[in-house]
Design a protein around this motif. Structure first.
Motif, PDB file in Angstrom:
ATOM      1  N   TRP A 139      29.475  37.467  54.932  1.00 45.75           N
ATOM      2  CA  TRP A 139      28.890  36.646  54.023  1.00 45.75           C
ATOM      3  C   TRP A 139      28.970  37.216  52.449  1.00 45.75           C
ATOM      4  CZ3 TRP A 139      26.864  32.025  54.817  1.00 45.75           C
ATOM      5  CH2 TRP A 139      26.345  32.314  55.603  1.00 45.75           C
ATOM      6  N   TRP A 174      38.605  37.357  41.329  1.00 43.47           N
ATOM      7  CA  TRP A 174      37.559  36.969  40.849  1.00 43.47           C
ATOM      8  C   TRP A 174      37.649  36.605  39.253  1.00 43.47           C
ATOM      9  CZ3 TRP A 174      34.873  34.829  44.930  1.00 43.47           C
ATOM     10  CH2 TRP A 174      33.551  34.259  44.841  1.00 43.47           C
ATOM     11  N   HIS A 188      28.711  38.491  45.992  1.00 47.97           N
ATOM     12  CA  HIS A 188      28.512  38.958  44.822  1.00 47.97           C
ATOM     13  C   HIS A 188      30.408  38.238  44.021  1.00 47.97           C
ATOM     14  CE1 HIS A 188      24.227  40.313  45.047  1.00 47.97           C
ATOM     15  NE2 HIS A 188      24.723  40.611  43.622  1.00 47.97           N
ATOM     16  N   VAL A 230      42.281  38.516  46.615  1.00 49.22           N
ATOM     17  CA  VAL A 230      40.996  37.244  45.834  1.00 49.22           C
ATOM     18  C   VAL A 230      41.006  38.201  44.983  1.00 49.22           C
ATOM     19  CG1 VAL A 230      38.801  37.217  45.895  1.00 49.22           C
ATOM     20  CG2 VAL A 230      39.867  36.510  48.166  1.00 49.22           C
ATOM     21  N   LEU A 269      31.367  45.764  51.575  1.00 50.64           N
ATOM     22  CA  LEU A 269      32.648  45.831  51.337  1.00 50.64           C
ATOM     23  C   LEU A 269      33.573  44.728  50.024  1.00 50.64           C
ATOM     24  CD1 LEU A 269      32.657  44.758  54.669  1.00 50.64           C
ATOM     25  CD2 LEU A 269      33.020  47.111  53.874  1.00 50.64           C
ATOM     26  N   ALA A 281      37.446  46.688  39.835  1.00 48.75           N
ATOM     27  CA  ALA A 281      36.067  46.416  40.542  1.00 48.75           C
ATOM     28  C   ALA A 281      35.242  44.958  39.898  1.00 48.75           C
ATOM     29  CB  ALA A 281      35.575  47.420  39.471  1.00 48.75           C
ATOM     30  N   PRO A 282      35.692  44.367  38.371  1.00 47.47           N
ATOM     31  CA  PRO A 282      35.417  43.243  37.729  1.00 47.47           C
ATOM     32  C   PRO A 282      36.172  42.671  38.513  1.00 47.47           C
ATOM     33  CG  PRO A 282      36.429  45.211  35.635  1.00 47.47           C
ATOM     34  CD  PRO A 282      36.632  45.275  37.040  1.00 47.47           C
ATOM     35  N   GLU A 283      36.868  42.181  39.114  1.00 45.09           N
ATOM     36  CA  GLU A 283      37.200  40.773  39.058  1.00 45.09           C
ATOM     37  C   GLU A 283      37.336  41.216  41.171  1.00 45.09           C
ATOM     38  OE1 GLU A 283      42.363  41.426  38.959  1.00 45.09           O
ATOM     39  OE2 GLU A 283      40.701  40.645  37.127  1.00 45.09           O
ATOM     40  N   VAL A 284      36.569  42.105  41.721  1.00 45.26           N
ATOM     41  CA  VAL A 284      36.620  41.474  43.029  1.00 45.26           C
ATOM     42  C   VAL A 284      35.436  40.815  43.594  1.00 45.26           C
ATOM     43  CG1 VAL A 284      37.899  43.370  43.647  1.00 45.26           C
ATOM     44  CG2 VAL A 284      35.334  43.515  43.822  1.00 45.26           C
ATOM     45  N   ALA A 285      35.270  40.320  44.966  1.00 46.22           N
ATOM     46  CA  ALA A 285      34.527  39.430  45.363  1.00 46.22           C
ATOM     47  C   ALA A 285      33.825  40.985  46.194  1.00 46.22           C
ATOM     48  CB  ALA A 285      35.317  38.098  47.125  1.00 46.22           C
ATOM     49  N   TRP A 286      32.081  40.346  46.632  1.00 49.27           N
ATOM     50  CA  TRP A 286      31.600  41.688  47.444  1.00 49.27           C
ATOM     51  C   TRP A 286      31.346  40.829  48.707  1.00 49.27           C
ATOM     52  CZ3 TRP A 286      32.456  46.637  46.356  1.00 49.27           C
ATOM     53  CH2 TRP A 286      32.297  46.859  45.214  1.00 49.27           C
ATOM     54  N   VAL A 287      31.273  41.825  49.791  1.00 49.60           N
ATOM     55  CA  VAL A 287      30.323  40.796  51.118  1.00 49.60           C
ATOM     56  C   VAL A 287      29.271  41.722  51.696  1.00 49.60           C
ATOM     57  CG1 VAL A 287      31.021  40.792  53.990  1.00 49.60           C
ATOM     58  CG2 VAL A 287      33.130  40.114  52.522  1.00 49.60           C
ATOM     59  N   LYS A 303      37.820  34.656  35.517  1.00 46.34           N
ATOM     60  CA  LYS A 303      36.618  33.007  35.221  1.00 46.34           C
ATOM     61  C   LYS A 303      37.752  31.938  35.390  1.00 46.34           C
ATOM     62  CE  LYS A 303      32.993  36.276  34.173  1.00 46.34           C
ATOM     63  NZ  LYS A 303      33.055  37.103  33.853  1.00 46.34           N
ATOM     64  N   VAL A 337      36.385  42.135  48.686  1.00 49.39           N
ATOM     65  CA  VAL A 337      37.992  41.818  50.000  1.00 49.39           C
ATOM     66  C   VAL A 337      39.071  41.396  48.789  1.00 49.39           C
ATOM     67  CG1 VAL A 337      38.431  39.240  50.418  1.00 49.39           C
ATOM     68  CG2 VAL A 337      36.132  39.272  50.271  1.00 49.39           C
ATOM     69  N   ARG A 338      40.239  42.212  49.385  1.00 50.68           N
ATOM     70  CA  ARG A 338      41.267  43.234  48.870  1.00 50.68           C
ATOM     71  C   ARG A 338      40.805  42.653  48.156  1.00 50.68           C
ATOM     72  NH1 ARG A 338      44.742  41.981  53.768  1.00 50.68           N
ATOM     73  NH2 ARG A 338      44.184  40.018  53.872  1.00 50.68           N
TER      74      ARG A 338
END
Lengths: 479, 479
Positions: A98, B148, A101, B146, B111, B93-99, B150, B113-114
């Motif tokens: 999942w 993130w 964030h 990936v 984690l 760091a400001p533009e990553v998706a977090w699992v 805006k 997502v690369r």
């Protein structure tokens, strides 16, 4: 096997001693994978990836030949979208990752990292399909998928793996059924004709079918240790997703109807099958048709004048009819022999000063260990012929082994005894009751692998309950 | 343009009117993408994906020819691993998706997502590199990543995109520098020789370089609207990751040293460049060398006897020297013309009853609209020649347009005026002070695109501060 081989052999546990450890040793020693830093993930190293590229290219060619088109869907699925098909979400929810964030912000809706893409395809199809003229739609995707598995092993079961997933839409149930069969055939061809892995084709039971499918077809192969491995599946999805997602078309009579769908996939698991079907205590054995390197040239006494030159010259010559490489590093020939045996390169070509004098080379087969002196003038005839022989031999050996490890059980006592004493496929009749199937799994941990297309009547009673039974089922413990 | 074309033309906003809307219209109307259900993601449809496959296959061939090997790393990066290289984590760091969850459980460590895989490669390299004999290591990966973002637009900036990322290790700084240059050259070749997109090669300023790199090389291309697009980058990473991850080797003198690294990547962005460099108000224009379909056969009066047969016969014949398809659907020819113009197919072949009588076909060029009657006996000469002509013409037209849109500014007033009145590349001198660079960006939103390898002295003072300056920089607003 000479003394020189010892250093490597000692690194690989004998498969008779500890098959799981043997497997782990081989995937590591043959430089197929390394472990990722996240539990259960794998780094597919260049040699492992080259094998995957070959499998992919062969299958991709067949997917395109049969009229399919590749495309690419996003990695993330909104939670609400996954929930649109009830059986499907129940099947997958416990094992997904999942994303909550993005950057510094908490997401309003959680995202699933795709475990499979049925719902994404379904949503897209609902937008682009309107009329019978839009059918069939034959799409495929090559991608990574993530399943949050508890117990993992490289290639066989990992948090992330590579695969292709085909997803198609058809006007009728029959068309979808035909597609389901066709793609199972394609998979069987890739396994048998390229990977040299014989497969049993059949249908999964209701209990074992894909979450959300009408039925699932499968090809099942048998590993060296007598465990089965599901090697590819093809699902007739019926109209379940079409109803859930509103994928409807106007037929020639102007009537609005749901489409009939299929999905089908194979994964990097096939590399695991390859290892466990053909490997031996000296390492991997790769069938020539998918071997990244079919012939490895090892120069002997390469410091002597003319040897390396001849080696490179042979490489250039052989490159016109086979995938060939040369190891001109300063390692000892014995080391090189071990390395390419470990990596399962089908043919080793040795060439030294004496060979050059005699205008010959030595060819050594990885599968049998047979050594042969061959004139340099005959390589273009001899090497392709030997590669074909190796390919055929590997398939035949694997098939023999499978036959050896396939037994018939008429009673549950026989069934249990066979599982214990002669692990492999057990052919046994089944009454069709899921209760019997569940009991068998509970009591033996063997599962129904498939109801084979080639039905025979080995008995007239269910192997578990003893009631009348007319379905032959392949059972086995499985990866 | 005849009346029949109208229906499609009306669907695409004229680029002079609203370039952004034109772009969006083309990507949708040419069936390149659809929007994913997660904000900022895209579904790459079969036609868009086929273009990507062609780019990928061409580049992959060149990556392998230059001695690189493909492999595959996991999608997930533990947070602690990403933090090992300070500049790098700050950049990403400001533009990553977090699992944060797997199945029902909250993870002990989040984690990522690369967004890119430097740290994964670095960790792996630290395990497998020991001696100078292990160098160079030349690895590449094709994958999804990936970020993130805006604000997103299909192909240009999306939450997820496809790319390749090369990562190499070398014994010396010079070797790494050579590799950095070599791969930039490969990218430039792919852009210019296949995509027909002329590029400016140069170095990024300190401010614009990759987070964690010693320096970044780039190829920059210019779109129809005068905005620049960074089309590929190649980074000399120096020893930063090597120090952070302990990637050390023993050199020939027995001394322990850090490796010197590079990384380089191109992405599905290139498809965006393709659209905005060659497209026109009738849609996409695809250069023949990467066109999934180079020749589209449209039968005229196909219900008449012999027309479809001839169409299929021509298809078979042309398939031996070009990528060809036939549209035998029951749509009107005019519709078909529009569709394949929208999709930018380089050549249309029309064949009807009268043509068959005269043993001829009509060939229509997508780039110029030129129509020509060609004898059926000359197709194998004529079609390849025309495709080459189109390829060259597209490159030349793009180069001319770029030249037209490239200006010189000596003062900041000129700079601002040019940006306003004649958007494109602005060549202007720069003193090397990051302060000036930042001010220019603040006040004009133009950024330094690169310090081109082909330096010239267009003036002797910094375009912003007026101090002495000897660096020529390309500036532009950019995607």
């Amino acid at each position: 096997m000479g003394k020189k081989n010892k250093q490597f052999v000692e690194k690989v546990t004998a498969m008779e001693e500890d098959f799981a450890q043997w497997y782990t040793d081989v995937v590591k020693q043959a430089d197929l994978v390394d472990y990722g830093s996240v539990r259960g993930t794998m780094i597919i190293r260049p040699y492992g990836y080259a094998i995957w590229e070959n499998i992919r290219d062969i299958l991709d060619g067949k997917i395109k030949e049969t009229g399919h088109q590749n495309m690419y869907f996003p990695l993330f699925i909104p939670e609400s979208l996954l929930q649109k098909e009830k059986d499907h979400i129940e099947g997958f929810a416990p094992e997904v990752a999942w994303v909550t964030h993005g950057g510094d912000e908490e997401l309003q809706e959680r995202l699933v990292v795709r475990p499979t893409s049925e719902v994404l395809f379904a949503e897209h199809y609902s937008k682009i399909i309107h009329s019978y003229r839009d059918l069939p739609k034959l799409y495929n995707q090559w991608s990574n998928v993530v399943r949050w598995e508890k117990t993992t092993r490289p290639f066989l079961r990992s948090l992330e793996f590579l695969w292709q997933e085909g997803h198609t839409c058809h006007a009728t149930d029959e068309d979808a059924a035909e597609e389901t069969n066709k793609m199972l055939d394609v998979y069987a061809q890739v396994c048998e004709d390229y990977l040299a892995i014989p497969v049993v084709r059949g249908q999964k039971t209701e209990k074992e079918k894909f979450a959300g499918a009408k039925y699932t077809l499968t090809i099942e192969s048998l590993m060296h240790d007598g465990k089965a491995l599901q090697s590819g599946t093809s699902h007739h999805l019926g109209t379940g997703f079409a109803e859930g997602f509103g994928i409807r078309f106007t037929d020639e009579q102007g009537e609005l109807k749901p489409v009939h769908q299929t999905s089908w996939g194979i994964t990097t698991r096939l590399i695991g099958a390859l290892i466990m079907v053909h490997g031996d205590n000296r390492g991997l054995v790769v069938p020539p048709r998918i071997a990244p390197t079919q012939v490895m040239i090892v120069p002997i006494a390469q410091h002597k004048e003319g040897v390396l030159d001849k080696g490179y010259q042979l490489k250039e010559q052989i490159a016109t009819f086979a995938r060939v490489d040369i190891d001109a590093s300063d390692k000892m020939p014995g080391w090189k022999f071990n390395e390419y045996e470990m990596k399962g390169v089908p043919l080793r070509l040795e060439v030294g000063p004496k060979d050059i004098e005699k205008n010959q080379v030595v060819l050594v087969r990885r599968d049998t260990g047979d050594k042969e002196f061959v004139s340099m003038d005959e390589l273009s005839m001899k090497i392709p012929a030997l590669l074909e022989e190796i390919q055929t031999n590997l398939f035949n050996k694997a098939k023999e082994l499978r036959e050896e490890k396939t037994s018939v059980a008429k009673t549950f006592d026989e069934f249990k005894q066979l599982l214990e004493e002669k692990p492999g496929f057990i052919k046994a009749m089944w009454c069709g009751d899921v209760g019997c199937e569940e009991k068998i799994k509970e009591e033996t941990s063997a599962t129904s692998r498939c109801i084979p297309f080639d039905q025979e009547t080995v008995h007239d009673k269910c192997v578990y309950c003893g009631e009348e039974a007319d379905k032959l089922v392949y059972w086995a413990k499985a990866y």
